[in-house]
Motif scaffolding. Sequence first.
Motif, mmCIF file in Angstrom:
data_model
loop_
_atom_site.group_PDB
_atom_site.id
_atom_site.type_symbol
_atom_site.label_atom_id
_atom_site.label_comp_id
_atom_site.label_asym_id
_atom_site.label_seq_id
_atom_site.Cartn_x
_atom_site.Cartn_y
_atom_site.Cartn_z
ATOM 1 N N SER A 47 0.828 -1.212 0.000
ATOM 2 C CA SER A 47 0.000 0.000 0.000
ATOM 3 C C SER A 47 0.858 1.256 0.000
ATOM 4 O O SER A 47 0.561 2.237 -0.701
ATOM 5 C CB SER A 47 -0.934 0.003 1.214
ATOM 6 N N LEU A 48 1.933 1.240 0.805
ATOM 7 C CA LEU A 48 2.827 2.411 0.839
ATOM 8 C C LEU A 48 3.507 2.617 -0.512
ATOM 9 O O LEU A 48 3.647 3.761 -0.980
ATOM 10 C CB LEU A 48 3.876 2.229 1.940
ATOM 11 N N LEU A 49 3.932 1.545 -1.133
ATOM 12 C CA LEU A 49 4.552 1.677 -2.456
ATOM 13 C C LEU A 49 3.544 2.152 -3.487
ATOM 14 O O LEU A 49 3.929 2.729 -4.506
ATOM 15 C CB LEU A 49 5.160 0.337 -2.877
ATOM 16 N N GLY A 50 2.259 1.901 -3.234
ATOM 17 C CA GLY A 50 1.253 2.402 -4.153
ATOM 18 C C GLY A 50 1.226 3.916 -4.205
ATOM 19 O O GLY A 50 0.886 4.515 -5.238
ATOM 20 N N PHE A 51 1.600 4.580 -3.095
ATOM 21 C CA PHE A 51 1.645 6.042 -3.075
ATOM 22 C C PHE A 51 2.907 6.576 -3.738
ATOM 23 O O PHE A 51 2.967 7.756 -4.091
ATOM 24 C CB PHE A 51 1.569 6.562 -1.636
ATOM 25 N N SER A 52 3.918 5.730 -3.876
ATOM 26 C CA SER A 52 5.169 6.206 -4.481
ATOM 27 C C SER A 52 4.979 6.586 -5.938
ATOM 28 O O SER A 52 5.594 7.535 -6.431
ATOM 29 C CB SER A 52 6.255 5.139 -4.343
ATOM 30 N N GLY A 53 4.100 5.828 -6.634
ATOM 31 C CA GLY A 53 3.883 6.123 -8.055
ATOM 32 C C GLY A 53 3.347 7.522 -8.284
ATOM 33 O O GLY A 53 3.964 8.319 -9.017
ATOM 34 N N PRO A 54 2.227 7.897 -7.686
ATOM 35 C CA PRO A 54 1.715 9.265 -7.895
ATOM 36 C C PRO A 54 2.678 10.358 -7.421
ATOM 37 O O PRO A 54 2.808 11.400 -8.078
ATOM 38 C CB PRO A 54 0.421 9.268 -7.073
ATOM 39 N N LEU A 55 3.353 10.140 -6.268
ATOM 40 C CA LEU A 55 4.270 11.164 -5.770
ATOM 41 C C LEU A 55 5.454 11.357 -6.703
ATOM 42 O O LEU A 55 5.851 12.494 -7.016
ATOM 43 C CB LEU A 55 4.739 10.788 -4.363
ATOM 44 N N LEU A 56 6.050 10.254 -7.165
ATOM 45 C CA LEU A 56 7.177 10.357 -8.093
ATOM 46 C C LEU A 56 6.722 10.887 -9.438
ATOM 47 O O LEU A 56 7.476 11.584 -10.132
ATOM 48 C CB LEU A 56 7.846 8.991 -8.248
ATOM 49 N N LEU A 57 5.486 10.546 -9.813
ATOM 50 C CA LEU A 57 4.950 11.088 -11.054
ATOM 51 C C LEU A 57 4.850 12.617 -10.967
ATOM 52 O O LEU A 57 5.197 13.335 -11.924
ATOM 53 C CB LEU A 57 3.568 10.479 -11.319
#
Length: 1359
Positions: free
Chosen positions: A343-353
Amino acid sequence: MENILADLCGTSPEDPVPVWIHGSVGHCFNQLTLNVAPHVILAVVSACFLGIPRYGSGVPHRRDWRCRIAASLILAGLFLADIIPATISQQELGPVYLEVLANGIAALTWLTHGLALLMLCRSIHGSSRGPAALALFTLLPVPSLIITLMWYCQSGTAWSPAHPGVSSRFSILCLQLACLLLYVISYLFPAANREEFLSINNTWQPDPLISEPGIPASDWQRVAEDGESWLSRFSYAWMNPLMKRGYHWMLNQPQDVYVLPHQLQAARVCDRFYSCWQGRAALRQVEEETVSLTSPIIAGGNGNSNALDSSPPAQEGVRLFSVLHSVFGFRFYSLGLLKLAGSLLGFSGPLLLNLLVNFMESRQEPLSHGVIYALGLFAGSFLGALLRNQFSYEVYKVMLMVRAAVISAIYRKALHVSSTSLARFTVGEIVNFMSTDTDRLVNFCLSFHEVWSLPFQFAITLYLLYQQVGVAFLGGLALALLLVPINKVIANRIMKSNKEMLKHKDTRVKLMTEFLCGIRVIKFYAWEQHFGTRINACRAKELQKLRAIKYLDAVCVYLWAALPVVVSIVIFITYVLLGHQLTATKVFTALALIGMLILPLNSFPWVLNGTLEAKVSLDRIQRFLELTDQDLEAYYALDSTSGPSSAMEMRGAAFSWAPVKEESTKQTSSAGPLQLHIENLAVTKGMLLGVVGKVGSGKSSLLAAITGELIKQGGQVYVCDLEQGFGLATQEPWIQFTSVRENILFGKEYDAKLYEKVVEACALSEDLNILPAGDQTEVGENGVTLSGGQKARIALARAVYQEKELYLLDDPLAAVDADVANHLMQKCILGVLKHKTRILCTHRTECLEKADALLLMDNGRIVRTGTPAEILPLVEAFPKFKDMDKRRKDKALDEQRQEEAIETEAEELTQNNHLLCQEEEKKEGAVAFQVYKAYWLAVGSCLTLSILFSLLLMQASRNISDWWLSHWISSMSQTANTSVMVCSATLPSPQLLLFSFTGLVFEMENQLRLEQNQRCLFASNTAMQWLDIRLQMIGVAVVTAIAGIAIIQHQKQLANPGLVGLALSYALSVTNLLSGLISSFTVTETMMVSVERTEEYTTDIPIEPQDKLVQVATDWPSQGCVEFQEVILTYRAGLPNALDGVSFTIYPGEKVGIVGRTGSGKSTLFLALFRMLELKAGRILLDGVDSRLVGLKDLRSRLAIIPQDPFLFSGSVRENLDPQGQRTDSELYQVLEQCHLRDVITQMGGLDSELGERGRSLSVGQRQLVCLARALLTQAKVLCIDEATASVDQKTDQVLQQTIRHRFADKTVLTIAHRLNTILDSDRVLVMQAGRVAELDSPACLSKKDGSLFQQLLHSGQQ
């Protein structure tokens, strides 16, 4: 970062890692990208194989392993050696630190690889070349070595004496390439000589991997997953051989897939579960005993162990949920860490995007930031996909363990409770416990982690939203919280509807079970419409509740799906009212974060609904598991009062079929079920004790009391050698859906000598000799392909083969003719079992003359005990024939002649029986278009099109809004941080439960069948995960490629930030979309198999002809004349004729008895008369009208039949007697009086009292009397009786025959009889032999005719 790389490579910070220098690849780029990175990958992959276990000391391996291990270790040494000249000639090729780093990593990599090869060599891979992927990774550093070699050649310094360091490094490089070449050659061309090959294939025998009995181990088969490396586990490489076999259509049986991992095997799981259950039960018992020490109820006990007998209400025992928590909790809860990380890695995509899009818009950030963002996207999406996949896989393994434990617990409980306790639940309920309820409970494993993770995701999203719009997010949050109480109300309604729906489902399944079990009788009575109406009524109630649940679900889903749109509007309005200025950055970032709320908000109703369903199912299963097990220590006394010669004793014992309240124990005969009172009964070892009495007197109840199936209210019961068990032949034979031999063996080892003796004693030799596959011929479910006599004899043979000391025989002679009954008595009961203790209940009193003693029972009590000479005159009611001695002399010769004729007919019957058990047809390939078309039509074209159109509009609106957002971003001139995120939600995939209910059999067989089922489920899910991880890696590659292209475009100043953001946002969702697409497709294909089977059953199987060519009068047949004209009937094309040219005429009002040996075609006459089978030739006339021209409903409703197997359905006495509700109470009581049932029914509570499932509240004889009463109500002119009083005592039978003669005096009556005394007063007797009419005359004439078949049958009955 640029400065570090510049210092390491000796370059400028502006271009720290130049790719191309002076026409060749840059050395720093070559070392870092083409040398260090591949070696790191090879080291990680090799390290994954270091933990692989050894397979054993005797595992052979080929010599190529040694070559590769040696090459790897030499390469490690060469790279270490290359460090020395690199430090000496520091500026010849590159900076020293770069060379030391590259060579050090390479040396460590090849050392790790060599150790991995050594481990693989000693594992199960030792007899092969090992994993191909590992060998492929060794080629990754080759391009770097070749580029370095080309540099040496181009520079001309390879063998220069002026540069000794460079020459040394060149020599080492050549040796490195040579070692790699040796490695590749040894892998591609393994050197195994003939002697080694023979030793591998002939002397090495691997340990068997399958411990399950009865499942042959294939050469390729192995235990799934166990012993595999980390890499193989993460990539599911161990599934590749299975996937290849599946691709070639080689997976047809459960044995074709891998054996379950040891931790998932049913026996291991069940042992852990039962150990925990028993531990908690023991702890609870200690607590209860501690509390009861001060209880006055225990004081004054008489030692008769009445604790069980009083049958108190089910106390709250061990909780199923707590046991599951203890056994599987740690493993299950620890998987939450995987869920959390994913779940935490799921937030990495939008933030890095967001950071990457800012980088695209900014011209100030260095290139290294873009590279880091791209690598971050790769790492986040890669690790996220890996963790999510492993979470799904590991949770499914826990689900399989929970499923095995729960199903086994239900089976075990059903085996360990008494039949009186089990009667509280119907078969339909128990089936639902093991299917629907278990499925819902297992699915809770997924719902649980969603329950805590969805609010967690929700909270993080709200925090990020707060970072963008401040306190304005509280307006949206308040709106979301307003939905909680609404959702609570909806959830309560859903839960209530769920409980009611499951009740209706239980009722429907019970009705369907009864309908299918009694389908032949239902067709005889033409009750299809009545039962169809009842089933449809139950289904309508079930669908009503299901419809309410789905509507509530739809409302819930709509509220939560519409919430993000409303929340965004509320947040923006609040933000503006607070005095802030909306900017593009704020708007789009807030919209993206609100979009992330879609998944948790949309999923939460489903998760909540699944949790509520699991709670309902858990309570239902818990209620079943709280049934009290049989306490044999409390039920049986340990010592006998009569000494060691006693086999069974009862002293002052009282029993009941149902719990009786204390205040009514003294009023035993007033109301309620039959109660049994045995004051004093002692059976000595080796004794043959006969039990006689009228119908419902308690004979079967006495045997049930001995076996512990009744509730003991007091007294003592002693059985010698109780641990050995009983030999039991019940009144209703229980036959498994398996071969005849397996039915007889019943789990015991095959003993040829004993088996042959038992088969001969039980008169089965001729049957087995003429069966197509002998005793390996399979019988149908519940023995549907066998006659009643065959089922009784197989059940008796099963009991005899068990070699017990005490045999309880409940009228095994009722369903056989007189000759076979005499054989069973002489060869089996008085033969093979002559040294055993036997208690025989029967109405064939002529078979009890050689009994040691007889019991006469009435109303649940022993009214008299004595010798056969004393008791038989009280119950016998059959006439004795004179001059029988003369007729017995030539009996043997006549029987021998007749057996030859019988054999041909019996062969036809058994061939038909064998062919009835056909394996279900299997179809291969994709589901046909016709199946989807049938499903489309069943749903309805309008509804289907509206659903598809709605889905199209939903996706189109989403894509258009995303494109417009991208266009708006691209057209804005101001610089702002904008991010576009699209979060697509995939609905939870439904789980397919493969469950086959084969009856409550022994626990070991249950575990074996469950194991096979679990193997298929495990293989199916793992195949989906195998595909899922590969599809997700495709998504990861797409994300990385787009990020890399975006950076290149940024450097070339060609990038459009809006389109890049849109492309990346879609790329981030590609992994879930691909996974969801394949998963949905696979599940749809699997589910459509059910549609395919249903469609095939409803369309391909031929139905009965519905033609109605002649309209008959309402009183047809008014005379009752039955005429067979050259009737030829066969059960199936290609089989011999069952009826072969049968011709006879039965005149109006005539009473005709039909006799013949087993399989002579007696019952086939009735099947032909009722058109259960269509004639091959000839015709049957009823009052001159051809029966084939009459509609089936008209024909069957104008005839009456009393079948051999009494069929009663759940419901009241009134419903069973008069389903159409056309009779008055006085008429019903009148027929009950004539059938000696009025007192019994009154005691039960009258006409509206419930008979229970299949009439279990009555004895078998009483059920036959109910069927007779049902026939007495008919106005039919033709009555067919198929041995309808076989389970009735002879005195009652005599009275019933008189009743039939009186009530049907002007009607035609056809009676099939095994007891000839029931037809001796018939007008004529029809003797059948081999499907033909052998004799037709009056009983007196046939009995006096020397050599007649009827005379032989009379001889058999009188011996």
